[in-house]
Design a protein around this motif. Structure first.
Motif, PDB file in Angstrom:
ATOM      1  N   HIS A   8      -0.094  19.923 -15.430  1.00  0.00           N
ATOM      2  CA  HIS A   8      -0.576  19.477 -14.121  1.00  0.00           C
ATOM      3  C   HIS A   8      -1.550  20.480 -13.509  1.00  0.00           C
ATOM      4  CE1 HIS A   8       1.825  22.486 -11.966  1.00  0.00           C
ATOM      5  NE2 HIS A   8       2.787  22.226 -12.840  1.00  0.00           N
ATOM      6  N   THR A  50       3.456  10.396 -17.758  1.00  0.00           N
ATOM      7  CA  THR A  50       3.527  11.505 -16.825  1.00  0.00           C
ATOM      8  C   THR A  50       4.959  11.826 -16.408  1.00  0.00           C
ATOM      9  OG1 THR A  50       2.749  12.357 -14.676  1.00  0.00           O
ATOM     10  CG2 THR A  50       3.206  10.009 -14.804  1.00  0.00           C
ATOM     11  N   ARG A  55       3.195  16.689  -8.455  1.00  0.00           N
ATOM     12  CA  ARG A  55       2.045  17.453  -8.950  1.00  0.00           C
ATOM     13  C   ARG A  55       1.535  16.905 -10.278  1.00  0.00           C
ATOM     14  NH1 ARG A  55       6.792  20.445  -9.213  1.00  0.00           N
ATOM     15  NH2 ARG A  55       7.322  21.521 -11.160  1.00  0.00           N
ATOM     16  N   ALA A  56       2.427  16.389 -11.090  1.00  0.00           N
ATOM     17  CA  ALA A  56       2.022  15.762 -12.355  1.00  0.00           C
ATOM     18  C   ALA A  56       1.488  14.354 -12.126  1.00  0.00           C
ATOM     19  CB  ALA A  56       3.198  15.736 -13.323  1.00  0.00           C
ATOM     20  N   THR A  59      -2.015  14.450 -10.794  1.00  0.00           N
ATOM     21  CA  THR A  59      -2.932  14.810 -11.877  1.00  0.00           C
ATOM     22  C   THR A  59      -3.164  13.624 -12.804  1.00  0.00           C
ATOM     23  OG1 THR A  59      -2.106  17.101 -11.800  1.00  0.00           O
ATOM     24  CG2 THR A  59      -3.341  16.438 -13.763  1.00  0.00           C
ATOM     25  N   VAL A 142       0.931  14.028 -19.256  1.00  0.00           N
ATOM     26  CA  VAL A 142       0.742  15.020 -18.202  1.00  0.00           C
ATOM     27  C   VAL A 142       2.116  15.530 -17.786  1.00  0.00           C
ATOM     28  CG1 VAL A 142      -0.135  15.466 -15.883  1.00  0.00           C
ATOM     29  CG2 VAL A 142      -1.371  13.900 -17.405  1.00  0.00           C
TER      30      VAL A 142
END
Length: 207
Positions: A8, A50, A55-56, A59, A142
């Motif tokens: 991320h 993901t 935060r991931a 992203t 991710v």
């Protein structure tokens, strides 16, 4: 198949309240993610997975728009801190000689309510499922630095959890066949060339 495992982008340090435990991206993090997205858009991917941590997800959403894929959330791609009450920037822990960082280097994850064997087993099982679902395809995932270390460390037979320190949006490539898996690259960051990462550890008062 080829697995492209992306860490991320930089989380928001200013997150307050409940968001402290599960922050989204900083402005710099969104720029990092945009650069990764532009770079990866030149490749064809069959799927994008993901971690559920924001935060991931943030992203992955930015990357997904560039590669034309909707991210699929998988709970077991989450970092070992998924149940923590606050997100800790490891660069801060390091510069402040925080005992949790020293414990982490000893493979002691008790501060986060887990242990390395359990964490690695969870992460590896999820990657096994993703690999089995995409024979002959290229797939984006991710996730997090600890997740990358747990999975890749298992591939190369590392006895310790931490084998590298991936940069924000740094990515690794793994070639996975039916019976063999090979690490192709580690911590690629060509999309960040010339970009000031601006990562500055925060020293606590008195540290």
């Amino acid at each position: 198949m080829e697995l492209v495992l992306v860490r991320h982008a930089e989380p928001d340090r200013a997150a307050a309240g409940p968001a402290r435990a599960n922050p989204g991206l900083s402005d710099r993090g969104r720029e990092q993610a945009a650069r990764a997205a532009d770079y990866l858009a030149a490749e064809d991917f069959a799927a994008l997975y993901t971690s559920p941590l924001i935060r991931a997800v943030d992203t992955a959403d930015i990357i997904g728009k560039a590669v034309g894929l909707t991210p699929v959330t998988r709970a077991d791609l989450a970092e070992f801190d998924r149940d923590a009450v606050e997100y800790l920037h490891f660069e801060d822990l390091r510069v402040n000689n925080d005992p949790r960082y020293e414990a982490f280097l000893r493979d002691d994850l008790s501060a986060w309510g887990t242990d390395v064997p359990s964490f690695r087993k969870r992460v590896t099982a999820e990657f096994d499922r993703i690999i089995d679902a995409h024979p002959g395809e290229r797939v984006l995932v991710v996730s997090h630095g600890g997740v990358a270390n747990a999975f890749i460390g298992g591939l190369v037979g590392a006895s310790r959890l931490t084998i590298h320190e991936p940069g924000y949006t740094g990515f690794a490539r793994i070639r996975a066949g039916r019976t063999r898996r090979t690490l192709v690259s580690l911590n690629e960051t060509p999309h960040l060339r010339g970009f000031d990462l601006g990562i500055r550890a925060v020293r606590t008062q008195g540290a």
